[in-house]
Design a protein around this motif. Sequence first.
Motif, PDB file in Angstrom:
ATOM      1  N   UNK B  84     109.943  44.086  74.578  1.00 27.56           N
ATOM      2  CA  UNK B  84     110.422  44.912  75.690  1.00 27.56           C
ATOM      3  C   UNK B  84     111.566  44.111  76.298  1.00 27.56           C
ATOM      4  N   UNK B  87     116.310  45.157  81.563  1.00 24.17           N
ATOM      5  CA  UNK B  87     117.337  46.192  81.711  1.00 24.17           C
ATOM      6  C   UNK B  87     118.573  45.736  82.478  1.00 24.17           C
ATOM      7  N   UNK B  88     118.584  44.510  82.979  1.00 28.69           N
ATOM      8  CA  UNK B  88     119.761  44.099  83.750  1.00 28.69           C
ATOM      9  C   UNK B  88     120.716  43.191  83.006  1.00 28.69           C
ATOM     10  N   UNK B  89     120.192  42.376  82.128  1.00 28.74           N
ATOM     11  CA  UNK B  89     121.071  41.499  81.372  1.00 28.74           C
ATOM     12  C   UNK B  89     121.246  42.160  79.999  1.00 28.74           C
ATOM     13  N   UNK B 110     112.593  47.367  72.089  1.00 34.32           N
ATOM     14  CA  UNK B 110     112.805  48.500  72.983  1.00 34.32           C
ATOM     15  C   UNK B 110     113.854  48.060  74.006  1.00 34.32           C
ATOM     16  N   UNK B 112     116.605  48.874  77.221  1.00 30.78           N
ATOM     17  CA  UNK B 112     116.583  49.642  78.459  1.00 30.78           C
ATOM     18  C   UNK B 112     117.148  51.044  78.256  1.00 30.78           C
ATOM     19  N   UNK B 113     116.607  51.989  79.024  1.00 33.18           N
ATOM     20  CA  UNK B 113     117.143  53.345  78.951  1.00 33.18           C
ATOM     21  C   UNK B 113     118.469  53.441  79.705  1.00 33.18           C
ATOM     22  N   UNK B 114     118.784  52.356  80.432  1.00 32.90           N
ATOM     23  CA  UNK B 114     120.095  52.298  81.097  1.00 32.90           C
ATOM     24  C   UNK B 114     121.179  52.142  80.027  1.00 32.90           C
ATOM     25  N   UNK B 169     111.365  41.082  81.783  1.00 37.39           N
ATOM     26  CA  UNK B 169     111.531  42.041  82.877  1.00 37.39           C
ATOM     27  C   UNK B 169     110.995  41.543  84.192  1.00 37.39           C
TER      28      UNK B 169
END
Lengths: 355, 397
Positions: B84, B87-89, B110, B112-114, B169
């Motif tokens: 997992x 999502x920010x880096x 997986x 990030x959906x971003x 995360x």
Amino acid sequence: MAFADFLEVSPYILGKEQKQRMLLNRFQELTEIHRKNCEEYSKILTAWNILDSFSSIYEVPFLPVRLFKELELKSIKDEEIFKTMTSSGTTGQAVSKIYLDRATSVNQQKALVKIVSAFTGKGRLPMLIIDSPSVVKDRAMFSARGAGILGFSILASDRKYALDENMQLDLDRVKEFLEKHKGKRFLLFGFTFMIWQYFYKELRKIPKCIDLSGGILIHGGGWKKLTNEAVEPQEFKGCLKEVCGLEDIHDYYGMVEQTGAIYMQCECGHLHASIFSDVIVRNMKDFSTCSVGEPGVIQVLSTIPESYPGHSILTEDEGILLGEDDCPCGRKGKYFKVLGRIKNAEVRGCSDTYE
Amino acid sequence: MNNADIKVLFGTTAPQVYPQQPFADVTVDFFDAWSKAIRQDKQAKLYPDIIAFAFWIRKANLEKMKGKNGILHTRIGRGMVFHIAPSNVAINFAYTFAFGLLTGNANIVRVSSKHFLQTEIVCRILKEVVVRDSFHWVEERNGIVQYGRKQEEWSQKFSGICNMRIIWGGDRTVQEIRKYPLMPRSNEITFADRYSFAILSAEAVLDLPAQEKRRLAEGFYNDTYLMDQNACSSPHLVCWLGQETAVQKAKDLFWEAVYEVSKKYDLANMKVSEKYTLVCEYAAKSKVSAIKNYENYLYVAELKDLPKDISDMRGKYGLFFEYAIHGIPEVLKRVTAKVQTCAVFGIREGEVAEMLLEYPAQGIDRIVPIGRTLDMDIVWDGHDLIRELSRCISYGK
């Protein structure tokens, strides 16, 4: 300089120099009161190395508005708390907690009466509240909406709620109110979004079923929700005029952290600082003062708060100072425009970031 | 489970498991080809983080890593690793994928959906290399996928078939993913919320020529502001080591230099508002004795005392705490398991490591020079991923 001195002056009559002199004196005094009585406030001032005397109101330190959500700031003993007001945050969000003693609470009402009367004239008027009576039911904890309604209620000789317990427009009650006060001037009060959502949208279905042309509408609470619906202030006014003939409409800017010292919108559409308050627009790069026309973040100063250290607050609203003492409406003091809330920042980094 | 809910950016959602030895030649060759392709890509060149990754996976670096890691020939990948990614880096998905593949595993990553352009670019080049150089085994054994946080069935499915799960995360994410059971022999590595700090030698700062001072400040800026001071490895507290007068002088010089560099920071109004609120809150709670500000770009708050747990002192967007210490053990005493990185300047990294080993501290997993806190590596957060992602075969006597 005591608060009572400000009640002696007409709210929009003093020019820059006289007003600044009065305000400086009062803010000096309020800063001292809170430094002495609020431990947290005193520690913050010490950490920032804030001196005891100021040469202008621009030097008065300001607390960030969010601090009232994070901390319980008060300059009175617990047994002196007369009521506690909270901001109307959405569920899950922290709310501001504002502690009032009897004196500060009374002064909030006095200031409000003086400010609003300058627009509506002396003497109480019948008032139609565009909200539901259920908002003011729980008197132990005042929400901003409830506090606003109760605050404005003291300006009224007779008051009726236009919406029922379920936020449905009670047209019969409105008609009854209008019949009773036929030919007289009357006040309407409510929150911008509520008026649009539960009053205007209903009236739109049956246009011209009531005539409110003799009324003065005072509304506040911000435009955020209406901006989401893409409703501009001009459109708001135009639509209301169309469905019920309402023309005399005044927005106001105010917040639960500085209840009483509201900024009323004049006939020219400008928000005005009264004798009870002042605004400073600040550049967030360094907190320097913005000049007329330069956008920045609004600092509000109120002469009222004695029970909590909220006389000088940096808001999270952006605005522009439009001028001072020279609004075409003739009122003295600073006048400005609110641009809206500060935008949320896109934050980097890796602490909890599963999306 | 709906196939429409999942987007496959690379490879497959049903990877073939074919364990290999860590740093197998075929794997290293693949990485080197990918590295070259990235470094030659016009679009990729615009992203320093992608280029840094490309350098990290080039053959020379991988060989060096392999050499440093001693005997690996009795080790083999565990099977399939489910990752997992945070999502920010943006680029971290590529590192975690590389950790899994280098150690001889099949992988499901997986992301990030971003939407990140970096993800798109890296995956595009990956696909190109696989086709051009016929590394078809890579796409048969790996998948880089994207699905919403709400599409729990997928996380549940992959958790149930993986031999190793890696969760990046933070605390909340770890809790969320832990709901999905693993097979009895499977394990997981979690990267939770961490805290980092720095120790600077005042004398060393004073000895620096102007040019070097600027470089030090740049390094500190990259460690902190670059990630909004929000990365696990971004320092929040600066401990000053040295004589009182030297410390006083060094502080002024250092912060002045950091301030100069910080002027390029995107100081959004909301960041100032939050930072100002935060520093006032610390002051109100008696944690700090004095606040120094360099406009609103940089706030430095002097601590009254070192708190029992230094990880309580957390800044954001350029708010740092500082405290003068008389010896390194003084701060090591206040280190808890939450502390990840100790960034140093003018102090030998080994010196701190030796003290840590001697002193039974639960925290500090890495000691790096200022400017290097964000450098990703296969030993991360106290985990030696080469060993944890592979199994050891024992035989003979």
